[in-house]
Design a protein around this motif. Structure first.
Motif, PDB file in Angstrom:
ATOM      1  N   ARG A 168       3.674   1.676   1.447  1.00 33.69           N
ATOM      2  CA  ARG A 168       4.438   1.839   2.680  1.00 33.69           C
ATOM      3  C   ARG A 168       5.569   0.825   2.731  1.00 33.69           C
ATOM      4  N   GLU A 216       0.827  -1.215   0.000  1.00 35.75           N
ATOM      5  CA  GLU A 216       0.000   0.000   0.000  1.00 35.75           C
ATOM      6  C   GLU A 216       0.857   1.259   0.000  1.00 35.75           C
ATOM      7  N   GLU A 220       3.673  -4.293  11.179  1.00 31.19           N
ATOM      8  CA  GLU A 220       3.351  -3.506   9.990  1.00 31.19           C
ATOM      9  C   GLU A 220       2.856  -4.409   8.871  1.00 31.19           C
ATOM     10  N   ASP A 243      -0.721  -5.255   9.803  1.00 29.27           N
ATOM     11  CA  ASP A 243      -1.628  -4.102   9.712  1.00 29.27           C
ATOM     12  C   ASP A 243      -1.937  -3.711   8.273  1.00 29.27           C
ATOM     13  N   HIS A 244      -0.956  -3.869   7.379  1.00 30.89           N
ATOM     14  CA  HIS A 244      -1.122  -3.423   5.995  1.00 30.89           C
ATOM     15  C   HIS A 244      -1.218  -4.596   5.020  1.00 30.89           C
TER      16      HIS A 244
END
Length: 315
Positions: free
Chosen positions: A13, A11, A20, A23-24
């Motif tokens: 990032r 995404e 992380e 989360d993504h």
């Protein structure tokens, strides 16, 4: 010894921590899975259980099954319907984000069953554009302006990029099988986890040709990838290329051709070069720490000031 830690982009990032990654979590993770980058991400963080579980995922299964399997490794609750919706959103977003030029015009595509493809006469200028996760199979991109183009995850197999300007371009996790880069400029390009693989149903295909190029690129975790059920991976040809100071850390480039190549001050740390040919190459002051060179050739090569063990056989 400290392990190399590579990053993953999800995404938009940069992902460096497990939290992380959870989360993504999204379908952006599929190219990293297919290229082996995701397993290496876990390796670098001493998460061997997760790394082996990722490697065990069937890369020939459908995308939804792969997405579900990765979610399981990451302990993310997901069912088949969730995976399908996520994939639909991913493909729709990629199609909507790509400029109209992203679908290769017929004039640029190599024509099948012809002995020679004539130049289209137009110079392609996609400088700075996002061409990620697209198909450019057999595209004619000779002398194109592709500076800073994002080709990450794209299929460039069989494409002709001779003379193209790919400086600062992102070719991470791209399929370069049979691609031609003669005289191209890849200065500062990112080729992390770019793959060269055996064509389906064929015993061989053209190797990627980087001959006589000036390359100052990042080749961290680049792979000459061997597909399931195939007898060998395709060699990559770097003959007479200038790869001064390049980072080939953790690369898997078995049987690659580095004849006459300038690898001065390059990093080959923890890479696999079994069967590679370094004849007349310049490896002065290169870092060969923990690299593998089984049955490699070094006739006429210069290894002055190298770090790590001298790979040449003791006579």
């Amino acid at each position: 010894m400290k392990k190399v830690q590579i990053s993953i982009t999800l995404e938009g990032r940069t992902i460096n921590k497990l939290e992380e990654l959870q989360d993504h979590f999204c379908a952006d993770i599929l190219p990293a899975l297919q290229s082996g980058r995701l397993a290496k991400w876990f390796d670098g963080r001493d998460m061997q259980v997760q790394a082996e579980a990722i490697r065990a995922i069937d890369k020939n299964s459908d995308e939804a099954a792969q997405l579900l399997a990765v979610a399981g490794v990451l302990e993310i609750a997901m069912d088949a319907e969730d995976a399908q919706f996520m994939l639909e959103d991913w493909h729709n977003a990629a199609a909507a984000a790509a400029p109209a030029a992203a679908s290769v015009p017929a004039a640029l595509a190599s024509k099948e069953n012809e002995e020679e493809t004539e130049p289209s006469g137009e110079v392609v200028d996609w400088s700075g554009q996002d061409m990620s996760n697209r198909k450019f199979v057999g595209a004619d991109l000779r002398n194109a302006n592709l500076k800073e183009v994002n080709f990450s995850g794209s299929d460039l197999s069989g494409a002709d990029l001779s003379g193209a300007d790919l400086s600062e371009a992102d070719l991470s996790e791209a399929d370069l099988t049979g691609a031609l880069f003669v005289g191209a400029n890849l200065r500062g390009a990112n080729l992390m986890s770019a793959t060269v693989k055996q064509s389906e149903g064929k015993t061989s295909a053209l190797p990627v040709n980087f001959s006589n190029m000036d390359i100052v690129a990042n080749w961290m975790s680049a792979t000459a990838k061997q597909l399931e059920g195939k007898t060998s991976a395709l060699p990559v040809n770097f003959s007479n290329a200038n790869i001064v100071g390049a980072d080939l850390s953790s690369a898997v480039l078995r049987d690659a051709l580095f004849c006459g190549c300038n690898l001065t001050k390059a990093s080959l740390v923890e890479s696999w070069f079994d069967g590679a040919d370094f004849s007349n190459a310049n490896l002065s002051f290169a870092d060969l720490s923990d690299a593998r060179f089984g049955q490699s050739q070094f006739a006429g090569a210069s290894l002055v000031g190298i770090r790590g063990e001298d790979p040449r056989p003791v006579v």
